[in-house]
Design a protein around this motif. Structure first.
Motif, PDB file in Angstrom:
ATOM      1  N   ILE A   1      31.134  28.368  48.316  1.00 33.48           N
ATOM      2  CA  ILE A   1      30.983  29.697  48.936  1.00 33.48           C
ATOM      3  C   ILE A   1      29.683  30.340  48.433  1.00 33.48           C
ATOM      4  O   ILE A   1      28.874  30.842  49.218  1.00 33.48           O
TER       5      ILE A   1
ATOM      6  N   GLU B   1      33.277  30.509  67.110  1.00 28.62           N
ATOM      7  CA  GLU B   1      34.234  30.008  66.120  1.00 28.62           C
ATOM      8  C   GLU B   1      35.472  29.506  66.852  1.00 28.62           C
ATOM      9  O   GLU B   1      36.049  30.221  67.669  1.00 28.62           O
TER      10      GLU B   1
ATOM     11  N   THR C   1      39.830  26.893  46.830  1.00 26.31           N
ATOM     12  CA  THR C   1      40.394  27.466  45.603  1.00 26.31           C
ATOM     13  C   THR C   1      39.771  28.829  45.313  1.00 26.31           C
ATOM     14  O   THR C   1      39.938  29.369  44.224  1.00 26.31           O
TER      15      THR C   1
HETATM   16  C1  LIG Z   1      40.027  22.051  48.228  1.00 20.46           C
HETATM   17  C2  LIG Z   1      38.787  22.869  48.271  1.00 20.46           C
HETATM   18  C3  LIG Z   1      38.593  23.847  47.317  1.00 20.46           C
HETATM   19  C4  LIG Z   1      37.429  24.625  47.356  1.00 20.46           C
HETATM   20  N1  LIG Z   1      37.274  25.598  46.419  1.00 20.46           N
HETATM   21  C5  LIG Z   1      36.160  26.342  46.408  1.00 20.46           C
HETATM   22  C6  LIG Z   1      35.995  27.397  45.450  1.00 20.46           C
HETATM   23  O1  LIG Z   1      36.863  27.679  44.605  1.00 20.46           O
HETATM   24  N2  LIG Z   1      34.841  28.098  45.485  1.00 20.46           N
HETATM   25  C7  LIG Z   1      33.858  27.806  46.377  1.00 20.46           C
HETATM   26  O2  LIG Z   1      32.808  28.452  46.322  1.00 20.46           O
HETATM   27  N3  LIG Z   1      33.995  26.841  47.303  1.00 20.46           N
HETATM   28  C8  LIG Z   1      35.134  26.119  47.348  1.00 20.46           C
HETATM   29  N4  LIG Z   1      35.278  25.157  48.283  1.00 20.46           N
HETATM   30  C9  LIG Z   1      34.193  24.927  49.250  1.00 20.46           C
HETATM   31  C10 LIG Z   1      34.119  26.065  50.254  1.00 20.46           C
HETATM   32  O3  LIG Z   1      35.367  26.288  50.847  1.00 20.46           O
HETATM   33  C11 LIG Z   1      33.079  25.701  51.303  1.00 20.46           C
HETATM   34  O4  LIG Z   1      31.896  25.294  50.659  1.00 20.46           O
HETATM   35  C12 LIG Z   1      32.761  26.868  52.207  1.00 20.46           C
HETATM   36  O5  LIG Z   1      33.898  27.247  52.942  1.00 20.46           O
HETATM   37  C13 LIG Z   1      31.639  26.483  53.148  1.00 20.46           C
HETATM   38  O6  LIG Z   1      31.509  27.443  54.154  1.00 20.46           O
HETATM   39  P1  LIG Z   1      30.889  27.045  55.553  1.00 20.46           P
HETATM   40  O7  LIG Z   1      30.813  28.321  56.306  1.00 20.46           O
HETATM   41  O8  LIG Z   1      29.652  26.249  55.360  1.00 20.46           O
HETATM   42  O9  LIG Z   1      31.916  26.030  56.234  1.00 20.46           O
HETATM   43  P2  LIG Z   1      33.462  26.170  56.573  1.00 20.46           P
HETATM   44  O10 LIG Z   1      34.147  27.117  55.657  1.00 20.46           O
HETATM   45  O11 LIG Z   1      33.983  24.796  56.666  1.00 20.46           O
HETATM   46  O12 LIG Z   1      33.488  26.845  58.028  1.00 20.46           O
HETATM   47  C14 LIG Z   1      33.093  26.138  59.165  1.00 20.46           C
HETATM   48  C15 LIG Z   1      33.673  26.844  60.391  1.00 20.46           C
HETATM   49  O13 LIG Z   1      33.152  26.192  61.549  1.00 20.46           O
HETATM   50  C16 LIG Z   1      34.170  26.150  62.529  1.00 20.46           C
HETATM   51  N5  LIG Z   1      33.863  25.045  63.434  1.00 20.46           N
HETATM   52  C17 LIG Z   1      33.757  23.739  63.129  1.00 20.46           C
HETATM   53  N6  LIG Z   1      33.433  23.012  64.217  1.00 20.46           N
HETATM   54  C18 LIG Z   1      33.351  23.907  65.233  1.00 20.46           C
HETATM   55  C19 LIG Z   1      33.064  23.764  66.614  1.00 20.46           C
HETATM   56  N7  LIG Z   1      32.786  22.570  67.138  1.00 20.46           N
HETATM   57  N8  LIG Z   1      33.057  24.872  67.374  1.00 20.46           N
HETATM   58  C20 LIG Z   1      33.322  26.089  66.842  1.00 20.46           C
HETATM   59  N9  LIG Z   1      33.599  26.284  65.541  1.00 20.46           N
HETATM   60  C21 LIG Z   1      33.612  25.199  64.742  1.00 20.46           C
HETATM   61  C22 LIG Z   1      35.447  25.906  61.726  1.00 20.46           C
HETATM   62  O14 LIG Z   1      36.586  26.336  62.455  1.00 20.46           O
HETATM   63  C23 LIG Z   1      35.198  26.748  60.481  1.00 20.46           C
HETATM   64  O15 LIG Z   1      35.751  28.029  60.602  1.00 20.46           O
HETATM   65  C24 LIG Z   1      36.446  24.384  48.323  1.00 20.46           C
HETATM   66  C25 LIG Z   1      36.635  23.404  49.286  1.00 20.46           C
HETATM   67  C26 LIG Z   1      37.797  22.654  49.268  1.00 20.46           C
HETATM   68  C27 LIG Z   1      38.003  21.621  50.320  1.00 20.46           C
END
Ligand SMILES: Cc1cc2nc3c(=O)[nH]c(=O)nc-3n(C[C@H](O)[C@H](O)[C@H](O)COP(=O)(O)OP(=O)(O)OC[C@H]3O[C@@H](n4cnc5c(N)ncnc54)[C@H](O)[C@@H]3O)c2cc1C
Length: 394
Positions: free
Chosen positions: A291, A26, A37
């Motif tokens: 999420i 990470e 949100t």
């Molecule tokens: C404005 C907004 C509101 C939202 N509201 C909601 C909500 O109310 N409820 C909900 O369910 N979802 C919501 N979402 C969506 C939700 O936040 C995401 O779907 C969720 O966080 C996805 O999780 P993830 O682990 O796939 O990716 P992410 O949360 O994007 O995590 C990816 C991780 O990978 C890491 N990373 C990236 N590239 C690299 C690299 N090259 N090397 C090492 N680490 C890296 C990043 O630092 C990050 O920590 C919202 C999104 C936005 C933008």
């Protein structure tokens, strides 16, 4: 595993619990916030409970959201939030609380977690991904080998970029969103909708309420010139009862926002690599599914990679690995497509007259209202709403 939030930390946790050796990389340092949100639907909360993590989240003082309401045109639905076994309500934990809890649980399960580690590329042999290149906090460049590299690195996934994973369903950005936190305005899970506007309120830690304001993507360039004015004007126009309550409230943090609300499915796997969470499939945040869907995908992927009498062979044998990843990809698409399409409909910010007729029939019945919120939560399918009672009312 590249990325240690909702998708990466939970997939790593499940794989480690099943005996796999997992390295979780990470780039951020925890606790760290991310745009969100916060809202987790009941099926996501139920997974947290099953994984033994819900109590930890509750212990941080995150309140359960046990009542839901939805106001659109002349319709007002209000009812108890749907429940699942062991789950009372939905939750909206701050991401700087939730994500470290997930990563810590992964570490406890035996995952090697490295923060402040940026994945800068992939290593390949004969067209197969064999590991990652990475840069540590002190700038040291190194590589790590792995039988499988999973990109859980979000919508702008670098793993997806390095393997050139194509999109095979893509729709234009439809909304932009701004949100912040308010004190002095207790809220349950509240949704307000009008043509051209959408507002949501959810209670979170520290007696704060997050209020989010969605406007059409076409207005983003104009909105970002004065986001606060646009944010407040939309709450006033879309959610008058909430606007009145705001007179007694204080904005507790700065405004956050984005217009980068992409809608797509990406190819989910290839030789030696897979994508999970937002990296492989992203949708507008309006219905708050990211999420919950990330947890769902984690479970699907981990189940495939731990299946069979010898789970280590499922990852180590390239043929068995590809078969497992193909099953994951197929299940992901089948199970995520219905919400993807409903989400696109909501994100058009144009309440459908047929839906309004349906909601008028629903609103006078507590039982149908509860069913409706269960459909919103993903506990029931839309067909389950059409009981004899609803058909008679329609
Ligand atoms: C404005 C907004 C509101 C939202 N509201 C909601 C909500 O109310 N409820 C909900 O369910 N979802 C919501 N979402 C969506 C939700 O936040 C995401 O779907 C969720 O966080 C996805 O999780 P993830 O682990 O796939 O990716 P992410 O949360 O994007 O995590 C990816 C991780 O990978 C890491 N990373 C990236 N590239 C690299 C690299 N090259 N090397 C090492 N680490 C890296 C990043 O630092 C990050 O920590 C919202 C999104 C936005 C933008």
């Amino acid at each position: 595993m590249v990325g240690a939030r909702c998708a990466g930390a939970t997939t790593a946790l499940l794989l480690a619990r099943a005996g796999h050796r997992v390295l979780l990389l990470e780039r951020a340092t925890y606790p760290s916030d991310t745009l969100s949100t916060l809202y987790i639907h009941q099926s996501g909360v139920e997974r947290l409970a099953r994984w033994g993590l819900l109590d930890r989240i509750r212990q941080t003082g995150c309140p359960p959201l046990t009542t839901a309401s939805y106001r659109v045109a002349d319709v007002y639905l209000r009812g108890p939030a749907p429940t699942l076994p062991g789950v009372v309500g939905a939750f909206a934990p701050r991401r700087y609380v939730l994500d470290p809890i997930l990563a810590e649980a992964a570490a406890e399960a035996g995952v090697e977690v490295r923060e402040q580690t940026l994945v800068t590329g992939l290593t390949t042999e004969d067209g197969r991904v064999t590991g990652v290149r990475l840069r540590t906090a002190n700038g040291a460049e190194t590589t790590e080998r792995a039988n499988l590299v999973i990109g859980a690195d979000g919508m702008r996934s670098t793993v997806a970029k390095f393997v050139d994973a194509p999109h095979y369903a893509e729709h234009p950005n439809l909304t932009c969103v701004y949100f912040t936190y308010w004190s002095g305005i207790p809220a349950h899970f509240e949704i307000y909708e009008r043509t051209g506007g959408w507002v949501a309120a959810v209670g979170t830690h520290d007696d704060l309420t997050l209020i989010a304001s969605y406007l059409p993507q076409e207005q983003f360039a104009q909105v970002r010139r004065d986001p606060k004015a646009a944010y407040l004007a939309n709450i006033q126009a879309t959610a008058p009862p909430l606007w009145e309550r705001l007179a007694e409230a204080t904005m507790a943090e700065r405004l956050y926002g984005t217009g980068d609300q992409r809608n797509f499915f990406r190819q989910a796997h290839g030789p030696g690599w897979a994508l999970v969470g937002d990296a492989g499939h992203h949708k507008d945040s309006i219905n708050a599914h990211g999420i919950t869907d990330a947890f769902h995908q984690s479970e699907l992927l981990a189940a495939e990679l731990t299946s069979g009498d010898d789970p280590s062979a499922t990852i180590n044998d390239p043929v068995r690995q590809q078969a497992a990843l193909a099953r994951f990809a197929s299940a992901r698409d089948t199970q995520m497509k219905p919400t993807y399409h409903t989400n696109l409909v909501t994100a058009r910010l144009d309440p459908d007259p047929h839906l309004l007729s349906l909601l008028r029939a629903v609103q006078d019945s507590p039982e149908l209202t509860e069913r409706y919120f269960s459909v919103v939560a993903g506990i029931l399918s839309p067909e389950d709403l059409f009981t004899r009672d609803l058909l008679a009312r329609l």
